[in-house]
Design a protein around this motif. Structure first.
Motif, PDB file in Angstrom:
ATOM      1  N   ASP A  63       0.645  -1.294  -0.125  1.00  0.00           N
ATOM      2  CA  ASP A  63      -0.009  -0.107  -0.081  1.00  0.00           C
ATOM      3  C   ASP A  63       0.889   1.105  -0.054  1.00  0.00           C
ATOM      4  O   ASP A  63       0.561   2.137  -0.854  1.00  0.00           O
ATOM      5  CB  ASP A  63      -0.962  -0.018   1.394  1.00  0.00           C
ATOM      6  CG  ASP A  63      -2.097  -1.165   1.223  1.00  0.00           C
ATOM      7  OD1 ASP A  63      -2.343  -1.520   0.019  1.00  0.00           O
ATOM      8  OD2 ASP A  63      -2.657  -1.191   2.189  1.00  0.00           O
ATOM      9  N   GLU A  64       1.952   1.149   0.714  1.00  0.00           N
ATOM     10  CA  GLU A  64       2.747   2.374   0.796  1.00  0.00           C
ATOM     11  C   GLU A  64       3.581   2.695  -0.608  1.00  0.00           C
ATOM     12  O   GLU A  64       3.735   3.851  -0.754  1.00  0.00           O
ATOM     13  CB  GLU A  64       3.725   2.289   2.069  1.00  0.00           C
ATOM     14  CG  GLU A  64       3.297   2.315   3.339  1.00  0.00           C
ATOM     15  CD  GLU A  64       4.330   2.045   4.597  1.00  0.00           C
ATOM     16  OE1 GLU A  64       5.427   1.923   4.226  1.00  0.00           O
ATOM     17  OE2 GLU A  64       3.712   1.622   5.756  1.00  0.00           O
ATOM     18  N   SER A 110       0.933   3.846  -2.998  1.00  0.00           N
ATOM     19  CA  SER A 110       0.479   5.322  -2.926  1.00  0.00           C
ATOM     20  C   SER A 110       1.929   6.228  -3.096  1.00  0.00           C
ATOM     21  O   SER A 110       1.705   7.443  -3.961  1.00  0.00           O
ATOM     22  CB  SER A 110       0.404   5.816  -1.283  1.00  0.00           C
ATOM     23  OG  SER A 110      -0.741   4.913  -0.988  1.00  0.00           O
ATOM     24  N   THR A 111       3.142   5.868  -2.735  1.00  0.00           N
ATOM     25  CA  THR A 111       4.396   6.574  -3.588  1.00  0.00           C
ATOM     26  C   THR A 111       4.503   6.694  -4.734  1.00  0.00           C
ATOM     27  O   THR A 111       4.749   7.979  -5.478  1.00  0.00           O
ATOM     28  CB  THR A 111       5.610   5.850  -2.823  1.00  0.00           C
ATOM     29  OG1 THR A 111       5.356   5.792  -1.391  1.00  0.00           O
ATOM     30  CG2 THR A 111       7.057   6.669  -3.297  1.00  0.00           C
ATOM     31  N   ALA A 121       1.874   6.466  -7.177  1.00  0.00           N
ATOM     32  CA  ALA A 121       1.019   7.497  -7.369  1.00  0.00           C
ATOM     33  C   ALA A 121       1.182   9.013  -7.315  1.00  0.00           C
ATOM     34  O   ALA A 121       0.936   9.692  -8.334  1.00  0.00           O
ATOM     35  CB  ALA A 121      -0.362   6.858  -6.845  1.00  0.00           C
ATOM     36  N   VAL A 122       1.655   9.211  -6.195  1.00  0.00           N
ATOM     37  CA  VAL A 122       1.996  10.673  -5.889  1.00  0.00           C
ATOM     38  C   VAL A 122       3.234  11.017  -6.638  1.00  0.00           C
ATOM     39  O   VAL A 122       3.188  12.116  -7.470  1.00  0.00           O
ATOM     40  CB  VAL A 122       2.381  10.739  -4.305  1.00  0.00           C
ATOM     41  CG1 VAL A 122       2.774  12.080  -4.226  1.00  0.00           C
ATOM     42  CG2 VAL A 122       1.013  10.682  -3.677  1.00  0.00           C
ATOM     43  N   ALA A 174      -5.138   5.885 -11.032  1.00  0.00           N
ATOM     44  CA  ALA A 174      -5.181   4.438 -10.308  1.00  0.00           C
ATOM     45  C   ALA A 174      -5.186   3.485 -11.558  1.00  0.00           C
ATOM     46  O   ALA A 174      -4.687   2.339 -11.388  1.00  0.00           O
ATOM     47  CB  ALA A 174      -6.235   4.600  -9.383  1.00  0.00           C
ATOM     48  N   LEU A 215      -5.748   3.599   1.853  1.00  0.00           N
ATOM     49  CA  LEU A 215      -4.125   3.732   1.427  1.00  0.00           C
ATOM     50  C   LEU A 215      -3.676   5.057   2.012  1.00  0.00           C
ATOM     51  O   LEU A 215      -4.445   5.895   2.038  1.00  0.00           O
ATOM     52  CB  LEU A 215      -4.036   3.911   0.034  1.00  0.00           C
ATOM     53  CG  LEU A 215      -4.564   2.471  -0.667  1.00  0.00           C
ATOM     54  CD1 LEU A 215      -4.515   2.808  -2.245  1.00  0.00           C
ATOM     55  CD2 LEU A 215      -3.531   1.305  -0.611  1.00  0.00           C
ATOM     56  N   HIS A 216      -2.624   5.315   2.437  1.00  0.00           N
ATOM     57  CA  HIS A 216      -1.931   6.396   3.037  1.00  0.00           C
ATOM     58  C   HIS A 216      -1.408   7.360   1.944  1.00  0.00           C
ATOM     59  O   HIS A 216      -0.459   6.877   1.318  1.00  0.00           O
ATOM     60  CB  HIS A 216      -0.929   5.938   4.271  1.00  0.00           C
ATOM     61  CG  HIS A 216      -1.594   4.981   5.152  1.00  0.00           C
ATOM     62  ND1 HIS A 216      -2.355   5.497   6.192  1.00  0.00           N
ATOM     63  CD2 HIS A 216      -1.390   3.907   5.229  1.00  0.00           C
ATOM     64  CE1 HIS A 216      -2.674   4.461   6.858  1.00  0.00           C
ATOM     65  NE2 HIS A 216      -2.273   3.360   6.311  1.00  0.00           N
TER      66      HIS A 216
END
Length: 75
Positions: A15-16, A19-20, A22-23, A29, A74-75
Motif C-alpha cells: 500500500d505504501e 501510494s508513493t 501514484a504521488v 489509479a 491507502l496512506h
C-alpha cells in the motif's frame, strides 16, 4: 507458509509503495493498476505459474465483492 501477520505487513508495505508511485508520478489509479497487472503477469509467466495466476484472477473476478468493493485505506 506465510503467517497472517506477515501478510498484513506485506500488504501495508505494498500500500505504501503504491501510494508513493501514484504521488511521485501523478498517475491515475487505473493506469498504475494496468502497469502493475502487466508486471504480475510477466512475473508469473517467468516462474511458469501463468495458469494458476489466471485461475486466481478469474476466481477474483467472479466474486460479488468486486461489484461494491470496500474502501481501501491507502496512506
Amino acid at each position: 507458509m506465510v503467517t497472517d501477520e506477515e501478510l498484513l505487513t506485506i500488504s501495508k508495505k505494498v500500500d505504501e509503495f503504491l501510494s508513493t508511485l501514484a504521488v511521485e508520478y501523478q498517475i491515475p489509479a487505473l493506469e498504475l493498476s494496468a502497469v502493475i497487472l502487466a508486471r504480475l503477469i510477466l512475473l508469473n509467466n517467468e516462474l511458469q505459474n501463468q495458469k494458476d495466476f489466471r485461475n486466481l484472477l478469474n476466481a477474483i473476478a467472479d466474486r460479488p465483492i468486486l461489484a461494491d468493493p470496500p474502501k481501501a485505506n491507502l496512506h
